[in-house]
Scaffold this active site. Structure first.
Site, short mmCIF file in Angstrom:
data_model
loop_
_atom_site.label_atom_id
_atom_site.label_comp_id
_atom_site.label_asym_id
_atom_site.label_seq_id
_atom_site.Cartn_x
_atom_site.Cartn_y
_atom_site.Cartn_z
NE ARG A 85 0.12 16.78 -12.62
CZ ARG A 85 0.79 15.99 -11.82
NH1 ARG A 85 0.53 15.98 -10.53
NH2 ARG A 85 1.72 15.19 -12.29
CD GLU A 136 5.76 15.67 -22.83
OE1 GLU A 136 5.04 16.67 -22.74
OE2 GLU A 136 5.32 14.50 -22.67
CG ASN A 183 -3.36 16.26 -19.64
OD1 ASN A 183 -2.37 15.58 -19.41
ND2 ASN A 183 -4.37 16.36 -18.78
CG HIS A 188 -0.13 14.79 -23.22
ND1 HIS A 188 0.58 15.91 -23.56
CD2 HIS A 188 0.75 13.97 -22.57
CE1 HIS A 188 1.84 15.78 -23.13
NE2 HIS A 188 1.96 14.61 -22.53
CE LYS A 216 -1.35 13.49 -14.32
NZ LYS A 216 -1.75 13.90 -15.68
CG HIS A 220 4.84 10.39 -24.38
ND1 HIS A 220 3.49 10.17 -24.29
CD2 HIS A 220 5.09 11.51 -23.65
CE1 HIS A 220 2.95 11.10 -23.52
NE2 HIS A 220 3.90 11.93 -23.12
CE LYS A 268 4.67 17.14 -14.37
NZ LYS A 268 4.84 15.83 -14.97
CG HIS A 307 -2.16 9.71 -24.07
ND1 HIS A 307 -2.73 10.08 -22.87
CD2 HIS A 307 -0.83 9.88 -23.92
CE1 HIS A 307 -1.77 10.46 -22.04
NE2 HIS A 307 -0.61 10.34 -22.65
NE ARG A 367 -4.07 -1.93 2.05
CZ ARG A 367 -3.99 -2.93 2.92
NH1 ARG A 367 -3.07 -2.91 3.86
NH2 ARG A 367 -4.84 -3.93 2.86
CD GLU A 385 -4.67 15.92 -15.20
OE1 GLU A 385 -3.51 15.51 -15.12
OE2 GLU A 385 -5.46 15.57 -16.08
N1 LIG Z 1 4.39 10.53 -15.23
C1 LIG Z 1 4.34 11.62 -15.97
O1 LIG Z 1 3.99 12.71 -15.51
C2 LIG Z 1 4.75 11.53 -17.41
C3 LIG Z 1 4.94 12.70 -18.16
C4 LIG Z 1 5.37 12.59 -19.48
C5 LIG Z 1 5.59 11.33 -20.05
N2 LIG Z 1 5.39 10.22 -19.28
C6 LIG Z 1 5.63 8.88 -19.85
O2 LIG Z 1 7.01 8.77 -20.16
C7 LIG Z 1 7.15 7.76 -21.17
C8 LIG Z 1 8.16 8.21 -22.20
O3 LIG Z 1 9.39 8.40 -21.58
P1 LIG Z 1 10.74 8.52 -22.42
O4 LIG Z 1 10.53 9.40 -23.57
O5 LIG Z 1 11.80 8.81 -21.46
O6 LIG Z 1 10.88 7.07 -23.06
P2 LIG Z 1 11.66 5.73 -22.59
O7 LIG Z 1 11.52 5.54 -21.15
O8 LIG Z 1 11.21 4.66 -23.50
O9 LIG Z 1 13.19 6.05 -22.94
C9 LIG Z 1 13.53 6.24 -24.29
C10 LIG Z 1 14.60 5.25 -24.78
O10 LIG Z 1 15.88 5.70 -24.37
C11 LIG Z 1 16.57 4.68 -23.62
N3 LIG Z 1 17.38 5.42 -22.66
C12 LIG Z 1 16.99 6.00 -21.52
N4 LIG Z 1 17.99 6.72 -21.01
C13 LIG Z 1 19.05 6.58 -21.82
C14 LIG Z 1 20.37 7.11 -21.83
N5 LIG Z 1 20.76 8.00 -20.92
N6 LIG Z 1 21.20 6.74 -22.82
C15 LIG Z 1 20.78 5.88 -23.79
N7 LIG Z 1 19.54 5.37 -23.86
C16 LIG Z 1 18.67 5.74 -22.88
C17 LIG Z 1 15.45 3.86 -23.06
O11 LIG Z 1 15.90 2.58 -22.70
C18 LIG Z 1 14.48 3.85 -24.23
O12 LIG Z 1 14.91 2.94 -25.21
C19 LIG Z 1 5.78 7.51 -21.74
O13 LIG Z 1 5.30 6.25 -21.33
C20 LIG Z 1 4.93 8.63 -21.15
O14 LIG Z 1 3.60 8.25 -20.98
C21 LIG Z 1 4.98 10.29 -18.00
#
Ligand SMILES: NC(=O)c1ccc[n+]([C@@H]2O[C@H](COP(=O)([O-])OP(=O)(O)OC[C@H]3O[C@@H](n4cnc5c(N)ncnc54)[C@H](O)[C@@H]3O)[C@@H](O)[C@H]2O)c1
Length: 358
Positions: A238, A182, A242, A245, A140, A261, A224, A249, A118, A234
């Protein structure tokens, strides 16, 4: 070079440490005493940084758990793999999960932390630009369901966000650019000046100039932080985060994550700008301004012909942000003037999407 920000919420307060060279956990030193640590990473990031991060915890018992790479692994199996590792090594609520990777690792690790017994503590160590300026901050957490993005999740704040901007040097160019998507979103929401800053500094950003990247990451985290402090769950402002988004999505899901993304968000922002102009909220040149900056960072502004506007609209209807069957979209009155638009009709949305299909 190092900067530190603090985020203060009613039930959580934590530092965001932004360093240009190292993983610096010193802000947590006394709190970490006696805790077991589970490092969560993936097969791409672990060979690059796992050992270096492990060395930051020489006084702790450290285990690790690796999950698959990519959005198709942001699912129940990866989440369960982390819970199984916690069970195997008898972690309890006073121990710590540490994410090490991009937004996907951050989101899944956070959700595992929210669900184990939990709720246990976790630290975000984001290694992509996108996760350093967005995903790791604000609590999130979640995973995807086959029916859509981020459908399963929880709000659960980390104990700290530890950013090492040096990790961006190993990030593939396409992933770096997706992170800029972003950053452009923040400019669109309420910071017209930041649009100009990104235009002016685009060469320095592309060359990974240390001071410029530090400024970029710090500014985005500050922005942020302010929004999350105002509206953690949200209920209001907040939702502006989006921008792009709801379209984005749906584009990720329909393309089975062929678009990253940040790329899907880029396309979503163009659609939002087009829809805003069609509904006379803003002038048509806002779309052009967005497109120019997105293209400067090699982000897509047109969608492949193989996807139809109808499929995208159907997926948008399943989005979390649809309330009583009414779309709730973030639209633009100008650059840096985003607002929440309720009840936009399907015909207008389809028209806007169709202008972005080649
Ligand atoms: N929680 C939130 O508020 C929030 C906000 C925006 C996006 N997201 C989520 O984030 C995700 C996208 O994240 P992302 O763009 O980081 O993608 P990701 O996590 O897939 O990373 C991108 C790629 O880069 C690789 N990688 C990571 N760090 C590296 C490094 N330093 N050197 C070499 N390779 C590296 C990863 O293994 C992957 O192949 C989505 O699922 C999205 O929904 C969440």
């Amino acid at each position: 070079m190092q900067k530190q920000l603090n985020i203060a919420l009613p039930n959580a307060q934590y530092p965001i440490v932004i360093d240009s060279e190292k993983f610096d956990f010193s802000a947590l030193e006394s709190w970490l005493v006696g805790k077991k640590i589970m490092l969560v990473s993936n097969e791409v990031v672990a060979p690059l940084y796992l050992e270096e991060v492990r060395q930051c915890f020489v006084n702790n018992v450290v285990h690790h758990c690796l999950i698959g790479d990519g959005e198709t692994h942001k699912n129940q199996e990866s989440w369960l793999a982390i819970l199984n590792a916690l069970a195997e090594h008898q972690f309890n609520r006073s121990d710590v999960l540490v994410s090490l990777g991009g937004g996907i690792v951050c989101d899944i690790t956070g959700f595992a932390a929210a669900s184990w017994m939990r709720g246990m503590a976790f630290i975000q160590v984001p290694t992509t630009l996108l996760s350093q300026i967005d995903a790791s901050v604000g609590g999130k957490t979640g995973i995807n369901h086959v029916k859509g993005k981020n459908m399963i999740g929880a709000f659960h704040q980390p104990k700290a966000v530890i950013i090492n901007a040096r990790t961006l040097r190993t990030l593939p160019q396409r992933e770096f650019n997706a992170g800029i998507g972003e950053a452009i979103k923040y400019a669109g929401i309420n910071q017209a000046w930041f649009y100009e800053w990104l235009v002016t500094n685009q060469q320095a950003i592309k060359h990974l100039d240390e001071a410029t990247l530090m400024e970029l990451i710090t500014h985005c985290c500050q922005f942020k932080t302010k929004i999350v402090e105002e509206d953690e769950k949200e209920q209001g402002v907040r939702a502006l985060l989006n921008l792009g988004h709801t379209f984005g999505h749906a584009i990720e899901t329909v393309s089975q994550y062929k678009y990253l993304h940040g790329e899907a968000v880029a396309l979503g922002m163009v659609m939002a700008a087009e829809l805003s102009a069609q509904l006379d909220y803003c002038a048509g040149d806002i779309r052009k301004m967005l497109e120019n900056l997105l293209q400067a960072f090699e982000l897509p502004i047109m969608l492949d012909i193989e996807y139809s506007a109808d499929e995208i609209l159907a997926l948008m209807k399943a989005d979390k942000k649809v309330i009583n069957d009414q779309h709730r979209l973030i639209l633009l009155k100008g650059m840096g003037e985003a607002f929440i638009a309720e009840g936009v009709n399907d015909a207008n949305i389809l028209k806007a999407i169709n202008t972005c299909i080649t």
